[in-house]
Write a protein that holds these residues in place. Structure first.
Motif, PDB file in Angstrom:
ATOM      1  N   MET A   1     -11.247  15.356   9.013  1.00 51.32           N
ATOM      2  CA  MET A   1     -10.152  16.225   9.456  1.00 51.32           C
ATOM      3  C   MET A   1      -8.843  15.437   9.491  1.00 51.32           C
ATOM      4  N   VAL A   2      -7.793  16.027   8.994  1.00 58.33           N
ATOM      5  CA  VAL A   2      -6.489  15.372   8.930  1.00 58.33           C
ATOM      6  C   VAL A   2      -5.444  16.289   9.549  1.00 58.33           C
ATOM      7  N   SER A   3      -4.743  15.767  10.501  1.00 58.09           N
ATOM      8  CA  SER A   3      -3.625  16.495  11.107  1.00 58.09           C
ATOM      9  C   SER A   3      -2.322  15.925  10.571  1.00 58.09           C
ATOM     10  N   GLN A   4      -1.238  16.568  10.948  1.00 56.88           N
ATOM     11  CA  GLN A   4       0.064  16.087  10.503  1.00 56.88           C
ATOM     12  C   GLN A   4       0.339  14.689  11.031  1.00 56.88           C
ATOM     13  N   GLU A   5      -0.046  14.454  12.264  1.00 54.74           N
ATOM     14  CA  GLU A   5       0.188  13.141  12.859  1.00 54.74           C
ATOM     15  C   GLU A   5      -0.648  12.057  12.175  1.00 54.74           C
ATOM     16  N   SER A   6      -1.933  12.329  11.956  1.00 51.74           N
ATOM     17  CA  SER A   6      -2.786  11.332  11.321  1.00 51.74           C
ATOM     18  C   SER A   6      -2.370  11.105   9.861  1.00 51.74           C
ATOM     19  N   PHE A   7      -1.922  12.171   9.204  1.00 51.13           N
ATOM     20  CA  PHE A   7      -1.465  12.025   7.827  1.00 51.13           C
ATOM     21  C   PHE A   7      -0.246  11.108   7.754  1.00 51.13           C
ATOM     22  N   LEU A   8       0.715  11.318   8.646  1.00 49.72           N
ATOM     23  CA  LEU A   8       1.899  10.467   8.671  1.00 49.72           C
ATOM     24  C   LEU A   8       1.539   9.030   9.042  1.00 49.72           C
ATOM     25  N   ARG A   9       0.581   8.867   9.946  1.00 53.39           N
ATOM     26  CA  ARG A   9       0.162   7.519  10.321  1.00 53.39           C
ATOM     27  C   ARG A   9      -0.462   6.789   9.128  1.00 53.39           C
ATOM     28  N   GLN A  10      -1.255   7.493   8.341  1.00 46.63           N
ATOM     29  CA  GLN A  10      -1.842   6.884   7.146  1.00 46.63           C
ATOM     30  C   GLN A  10      -0.770   6.499   6.139  1.00 46.63           C
ATOM     31  N   ARG A  11       0.209   7.363   5.969  1.00 42.94           N
ATOM     32  CA  ARG A  11       1.301   7.043   5.043  1.00 42.94           C
ATOM     33  C   ARG A  11       2.086   5.819   5.503  1.00 42.94           C
ATOM     34  N   ILE A  12       2.321   5.724   6.809  1.00 38.52           N
ATOM     35  CA  ILE A  12       3.067   4.582   7.340  1.00 38.52           C
ATOM     36  C   ILE A  12       2.278   3.290   7.165  1.00 38.52           C
TER      37      ILE A  12
ATOM     38  N   LYS B   1       0.001   2.635   4.900  1.00 40.39           N
ATOM     39  CA  LYS B   1      -0.002   2.292   3.488  1.00 40.39           C
ATOM     40  C   LYS B   1       1.332   1.696   3.059  1.00 40.39           C
ATOM     41  N   ALA B   2       2.425   2.268   3.545  1.00 35.17           N
ATOM     42  CA  ALA B   2       3.744   1.741   3.198  1.00 35.17           C
ATOM     43  C   ALA B   2       3.934   0.326   3.748  1.00 35.17           C
ATOM     44  N   ASN B   3       3.428   0.053   4.952  1.00 41.62           N
ATOM     45  CA  ASN B   3       3.541  -1.283   5.530  1.00 41.62           C
ATOM     46  C   ASN B   3       2.751  -2.304   4.723  1.00 41.62           C
TER      47      ASN B   3
ATOM     48  N   GLN C   1       2.072  -2.114   1.508  1.00 41.87           N
ATOM     49  CA  GLN C   1       2.816  -2.344   0.271  1.00 41.87           C
ATOM     50  C   GLN C   1       4.012  -3.252   0.513  1.00 41.87           C
ATOM     51  N   LEU C   2       4.691  -3.081   1.659  1.00 37.28           N
ATOM     52  CA  LEU C   2       5.838  -3.920   1.987  1.00 37.28           C
ATOM     53  C   LEU C   2       5.415  -5.372   2.186  1.00 37.28           C
ATOM     54  N   LYS C   3       4.303  -5.599   2.881  1.00 34.25           N
ATOM     55  CA  LYS C   3       3.825  -6.961   3.087  1.00 34.25           C
ATOM     56  C   LYS C   3       3.447  -7.613   1.762  1.00 34.25           C
ATOM     57  N   ARG C   4       2.793  -6.856   0.906  1.00 34.37           N
ATOM     58  CA  ARG C   4       2.402  -7.390  -0.390  1.00 34.37           C
ATOM     59  C   ARG C   4       3.619  -7.746  -1.234  1.00 34.37           C
ATOM     60  N   GLN C   5       4.636  -6.913  -1.191  1.00 38.13           N
ATOM     61  CA  GLN C   5       5.847  -7.184  -1.960  1.00 38.13           C
ATOM     62  C   GLN C   5       6.594  -8.388  -1.390  1.00 38.13           C
ATOM     63  N   CYS C   6       6.628  -8.507  -0.067  1.00 35.44           N
ATOM     64  CA  CYS C   6       7.285  -9.664   0.546  1.00 35.44           C
ATOM     65  C   CYS C   6       6.554 -10.951   0.194  1.00 35.44           C
ATOM     66  N   ARG C   7       5.232 -10.912   0.161  1.00 36.57           N
ATOM     67  CA  ARG C   7       4.466 -12.099  -0.199  1.00 36.57           C
ATOM     68  C   ARG C   7       4.728 -12.500  -1.649  1.00 36.57           C
ATOM     69  N   ASP C   8       4.795 -11.515  -2.532  1.00 35.02           N
ATOM     70  CA  ASP C   8       5.086 -11.813  -3.934  1.00 35.02           C
ATOM     71  C   ASP C   8       6.490 -12.394  -4.101  1.00 35.02           C
ATOM     72  N   ASN C   9       7.442 -11.816  -3.397  1.00 36.50           N
ATOM     73  CA  ASN C   9       8.816 -12.334  -3.486  1.00 36.50           C
ATOM     74  C   ASN C   9       8.914 -13.756  -2.950  1.00 36.50           C
TER      75      ASN C   9
END
Length: 239
Positions: free
Chosen positions: A83-94, A96-98, A100-108
């Motif tokens: 089951m996915v609610s709006q809150e849990s969906f946004l939490r998953q997106r956040i 995932k974005a974090n 990706q940001l950590k991975r990009q910072c490590r590469d840089n």
């Protein structure tokens, strides 16, 4: 022409928000209908909105009630498993974005320290580097040294394998030569170093040259002649 990416944010304009709602609701119901028809599954959709007095139900109130009844028969743990609610969906997106940001910072950071390493190789000093830069530079140098050691080991193993193969081949040829000189009949071996039929025939020919027969029987076929021993040279080439 590429389609413009829609920004996922609340639409403040009332008329634009209402138009978007009607358009998206129609597309959502169409997708649910396609999913149910193509995959043969039970599905329903219930949409509440401030623009309609009654909620819109797909495919029908009876069909939605049947699907919900089947859902309520499941254990509570199974009900909330996917089951996915709006809150849990946004939490998953956040989350995932974090990541990706950590991975990009490590590469840089790795590219930045690699550039510093190249600058040090051409003579630039380390005076402008702080403790964090030095630690990262040391880690990068250690990783590069490990890669170099692995490459050296691989080349050494390959060179040793080639040397062993060459030595084995030389030993085999020397053994064959010794066996030929001793008059031993050489048979082709069925192994990884199998002697071909052509090579075996050549070895037999060499053996015959080195050890010619002492006499030729009367029943033998003599060269440049026929089976008559008295007519050894009686042919067109040797009158």
């Amino acid at each position: 022409m590429t389609r413009k990416k829609v920004k996922l944010a609340y639409i403040t304009n009332d008329s634009a928000r209402k138009a978007t709602f009607k358009k998206r609701k129609k597309g959502l119901l169409k997708k649910v209908n396609e999913l149910s028809t193509l995959c043969g599954i039970e599905a329903c959709a219930i949409i509440y909105s401030p623009y309609d007095a009654q909620p819109e139900v797909w495919p029908s109130p009876a069909g939605a009630q049947r699907v919900l009844s089947e859902f309520k028969k499941m254990p509570e743990m199974e009900q909330s498993k996917k089951m996915v609610s709006q809150e849990s969906f946004l939490r998953q997106r956040i989350t995932k974005a974090n990541e990706q940001l950590k991975r990009q910072c490590r590469d840089n950071r790795e590219k930045e320290i690699t550039q510093v390493m190249f600058q040090c190789l051409v003579g630039k000093g380390l005076q402008n580097l702080n403790m964090m830069d030095l630690n990262d530079l040391g880690w990068l140098l250690e990783q590069n040294l490990k890669d170099i050691d692995k490459r050296i080991d691989t080349l050494n193993k390959a060179s040793h394998s080639r040397g062993s193969a060459a030595a084995s081949s030389g030993t085999t040829m020397a053994t064959l030569d010794a066996r030929l000189k001793s008059g031993e009949k050489v048979q082709p071996e069925s192994s990884d170093r199998e002697v071909s039929m052509e090579t075996a025939q050549r070895q037999q020919w060499i053996k015959d040259l080195m050890h010619p027969p002492e006499h030729v029987g009367l029943g033998s076929v003599l060269p440049f002649g026929d089976n008559n021993p008295t007519a050894l040279w009686s042919n067109a080439f040797f009158p």
